[in-house]
Scaffold this motif. Sequence first.
Motif, PDB file in Angstrom:
ATOM      1  N   SER A 226       7.027 -23.230 -15.008  1.00  0.00           N
ATOM      2  CA  SER A 226       7.160 -23.851 -16.331  1.00  0.00           C
ATOM      3  C   SER A 226       8.252 -24.929 -16.337  1.00  0.00           C
ATOM      4  N   TYR A 227       8.681 -25.347 -15.140  1.00  0.00           N
ATOM      5  CA  TYR A 227       9.633 -26.456 -15.026  1.00  0.00           C
ATOM      6  C   TYR A 227       9.146 -27.646 -15.858  1.00  0.00           C
ATOM      7  N   LEU A 228      10.057 -28.233 -16.628  1.00  0.00           N
ATOM      8  CA  LEU A 228       9.715 -29.402 -17.448  1.00  0.00           C
ATOM      9  C   LEU A 228      10.973 -30.214 -17.703  1.00  0.00           C
ATOM     10  N   TRP A 229      10.984 -31.432 -17.171  1.00  0.00           N
ATOM     11  CA  TRP A 229      12.108 -32.345 -17.410  1.00  0.00           C
ATOM     12  C   TRP A 229      11.626 -33.524 -18.246  1.00  0.00           C
ATOM     13  N   TYR A 230      12.226 -33.671 -19.411  1.00  0.00           N
ATOM     14  CA  TYR A 230      11.877 -34.822 -20.258  1.00  0.00           C
ATOM     15  C   TYR A 230      13.137 -35.580 -20.681  1.00  0.00           C
ATOM     16  N   GLY A 231      14.223 -35.336 -19.922  1.00  0.00           N
ATOM     17  CA  GLY A 231      15.481 -36.017 -20.221  1.00  0.00           C
ATOM     18  C   GLY A 231      16.611 -35.067 -20.524  1.00  0.00           C
ATOM     19  N   GLY A 232      16.316 -33.780 -20.517  1.00  0.00           N
ATOM     20  CA  GLY A 232      17.344 -32.778 -20.778  1.00  0.00           C
ATOM     21  C   GLY A 232      17.065 -31.998 -22.044  1.00  0.00           C
ATOM     22  N   GLY A 233      17.673 -30.820 -22.149  1.00  0.00           N
ATOM     23  CA  GLY A 233      17.489 -29.980 -23.326  1.00  0.00           C
ATOM     24  C   GLY A 233      16.537 -28.827 -23.085  1.00  0.00           C
ATOM     25  N   PRO A 275       2.008 -15.756 -14.146  1.00  0.00           N
ATOM     26  CA  PRO A 275       0.561 -16.014 -14.108  1.00  0.00           C
ATOM     27  C   PRO A 275       0.064 -17.048 -15.117  1.00  0.00           C
ATOM     28  N   GLN A 276       0.602 -17.020 -16.350  1.00  0.00           N
ATOM     29  CA  GLN A 276       0.074 -17.956 -17.351  1.00  0.00           C
ATOM     30  C   GLN A 276       0.522 -19.386 -17.121  1.00  0.00           C
ATOM     31  N   ASP A 277       1.531 -19.592 -16.241  1.00  0.00           N
ATOM     32  CA  ASP A 277       2.059 -20.938 -16.015  1.00  0.00           C
ATOM     33  C   ASP A 277       1.665 -21.535 -14.672  1.00  0.00           C
ATOM     34  N   LEU A 278       1.099 -20.719 -13.791  1.00  0.00           N
ATOM     35  CA  LEU A 278       0.671 -21.237 -12.483  1.00  0.00           C
ATOM     36  C   LEU A 278      -0.670 -21.948 -12.652  1.00  0.00           C
ATOM     37  N   THR A 279      -0.626 -23.276 -12.652  1.00  0.00           N
ATOM     38  CA  THR A 279      -1.827 -24.063 -12.912  1.00  0.00           C
ATOM     39  C   THR A 279      -2.552 -24.408 -11.611  1.00  0.00           C
ATOM     40  N   ARG A 306      -4.118  -3.149 -21.962  1.00  0.00           N
ATOM     41  CA  ARG A 306      -3.366  -2.574 -23.082  1.00  0.00           C
ATOM     42  C   ARG A 306      -1.864  -2.611 -22.794  1.00  0.00           C
ATOM     43  N   ILE A 307      -1.486  -2.242 -21.571  1.00  0.00           N
ATOM     44  CA  ILE A 307      -0.070  -2.263 -21.211  1.00  0.00           C
ATOM     45  C   ILE A 307       0.450  -3.702 -21.113  1.00  0.00           C
ATOM     46  N   LEU A 308      -0.359  -4.604 -20.571  1.00  0.00           N
ATOM     47  CA  LEU A 308       0.046  -6.018 -20.515  1.00  0.00           C
ATOM     48  C   LEU A 308       0.364  -6.544 -21.914  1.00  0.00           C
ATOM     49  N   LYS A 309      -0.425  -6.129 -22.897  1.00  0.00           N
ATOM     50  CA  LYS A 309      -0.169  -6.541 -24.283  1.00  0.00           C
ATOM     51  C   LYS A 309       1.121  -5.922 -24.803  1.00  0.00           C
ATOM     52  N   GLU A 310       1.338  -4.643 -24.479  1.00  0.00           N
ATOM     53  CA  GLU A 310       2.589  -3.986 -24.891  1.00  0.00           C
ATOM     54  C   GLU A 310       3.802  -4.654 -24.236  1.00  0.00           C
ATOM     55  N   MET A 311       3.619  -5.160 -23.042  1.00  0.00           N
ATOM     56  CA  MET A 311       4.698  -5.850 -22.320  1.00  0.00           C
ATOM     57  C   MET A 311       4.901  -7.289 -22.806  1.00  0.00           C
ATOM     58  N   ASN A 312       3.987  -7.766 -23.644  1.00  0.00           N
ATOM     59  CA  ASN A 312       3.971  -9.171 -24.088  1.00  0.00           C
ATOM     60  C   ASN A 312       3.803 -10.127 -22.904  1.00  0.00           C
ATOM     61  N   ARG A 313       3.041  -9.675 -21.909  1.00  0.00           N
ATOM     62  CA  ARG A 313       2.645 -10.571 -20.838  1.00  0.00           C
ATOM     63  C   ARG A 313       1.529 -11.456 -21.391  1.00  0.00           C
ATOM     64  N   LEU A 314       1.633 -12.746 -21.180  1.00  0.00           N
ATOM     65  CA  LEU A 314       0.722 -13.679 -21.851  1.00  0.00           C
ATOM     66  C   LEU A 314      -0.524 -13.961 -21.026  1.00  0.00           C
ATOM     67  N   HIS A 315      -1.055 -12.920 -20.391  1.00  0.00           N
ATOM     68  CA  HIS A 315      -2.290 -13.047 -19.635  1.00  0.00           C
ATOM     69  C   HIS A 315      -2.995 -11.699 -19.658  1.00  0.00           C
ATOM     70  N   THR A 316      -4.279 -11.732 -19.380  1.00  0.00           N
ATOM     71  CA  THR A 316      -5.054 -10.490 -19.279  1.00  0.00           C
ATOM     72  C   THR A 316      -5.352 -10.197 -17.812  1.00  0.00           C
ATOM     73  N   ARG A 317      -5.874  -9.023 -17.604  1.00  0.00           N
ATOM     74  CA  ARG A 317      -6.318  -8.618 -16.263  1.00  0.00           C
ATOM     75  C   ARG A 317      -7.374  -9.595 -15.743  1.00  0.00           C
ATOM     76  N   GLU A 318      -8.317  -9.951 -16.604  1.00  0.00           N
ATOM     77  CA  GLU A 318      -9.414 -10.841 -16.202  1.00  0.00           C
ATOM     78  C   GLU A 318      -8.900 -12.243 -15.867  1.00  0.00           C
TER      79      GLU A 318
END
Length: 479
Positions: A226-233, A275-279, A306-318
């Motif tokens: 999720s690296y993102l440089w747009y000038g700082g911040g 996982p959700q950020d690896l494009t 179900r556990i991924l949702k409880e963990m707030n992981r932003l991806h599913t098994r599929e």
Amino acid sequence: MDKTIDESKQGNNLVLEQKKGNTRKLFIESYGCAMNFSDSEIVASILADQGFNTTQNLEEADLVLVNTCSIRDKAEQTVRKRLEKYNAVKRINPKMKVGVLGCMAERLKTKFLEEEKIVDLVVGPDAYKDLPNLLAEVDDGRDAINVTLSKDETYGDISPVRLNTNGVTALVSITRGCDNMCTFCVVPFTRGRERSRDPQSIIGEINDLWNKGYKEITLLGQNVDSYLWYGGGLKKDLVKASDMQKATAVHFPQLLELCAKAQPNMRIRFSTSNPQDLTLDVIHTMAKFDNICKHIHLPVQSGSNRILKEMNRLHTREEYFELIDHIRGILPECSISQDMIAGFPTETEQDHQDTLSLMEYVKYNFGFMYMYSERPGTMAGRKLEDDVPEDTKKRRLAEIVQLQRELGAIQIKKYLNTEVEVLIERESKKSNEQWSGKTSQNIVAVFPRENYKIGELVKVKILDCTSATLIGEAVGYSN
């Protein structure tokens, strides 16, 4: 999020080349993830300019610093035991000052000064540049604390001194903090929100490392993709950026390409991916450049939706399976490793079986597996009861570890009778007649020394293997 803990490195103390004229002695040791070890190099660099040389002798130290981890209770208990050790030494050397750095300092703040009477100094991960001022306070007889989290500190202007190891591999920090609020994790609270480092300072550091003889670097961050440089911040403030800033922003695939092109003969690794950020762009960039190592550490934590949702992981098994399929299709030679948590709150036997079946599908090369440890201050700690019995956690973890051993054995045997490229890093732990190094896939290989030297890239024919190590003989230098 790079919270993987290499147990073999825990408690390593930093030893650096002595700076002429420095008279004060610094003893600094590190616990936790690679980010903490990287931060210790930054701290040592700042203190070298304050008259400190490092020492391995605790008893002679003027200043003792422990860089701490809060990811698991075990890590915190280890640090508390070390503080007891420092206390015993301080009775012999009452002038010695003791400081706590890093995530545990950030989490416990003033409690350290109140509970651990030995501690003189408490410094959070974003306050290391304030060390000279804090040390002046301590020298005047006052306790000192700075745990302020920053919106823009990346230490991009600090040239880290390097661990006095092999002079071959180095860590290069590219992001700090994390925006992924996984419910089990303290990192967003101890390291703050996510911000990225100026790409030119990253390239400058890589070029400097190459000139100093380093042959491999690891781009490091809580979540490098999720690296993102747009000038700082802060990353979350991109919405406030100008149209020009947005149009010229540098994302991780672009940074990875810049690094690969800057030093085409230097190996490039990165850790850790979410996982959700690896494009697909990242995977295609890895395929495009031979000097980008073919290994992805891709923590999943659980195989249950179900556990991924409880963990707030932003991806599913599929979605995870789909990503794995892309990696296998684009980079068939790529190794994949995991982080896994056994016994997360509310985890059922079916959830556990889902984790095992996910592992069977992916067929990881290796992994880092833990029992769930409730961390105060996390969302899970506040809202979920730690309701899986300890015996059940231990049994599930043992099953995960056993399956990973079986999968790892299958994967490593695929290298038998093949040639692999190995970067020589050190002598083998078992014999000084053999070299040890890693393949592009991050797998350890050992082979007879012959006339080869540390830092050289060698082609090795694999003749045998253990569960985690390739054994072979060199057949010549790599191109």
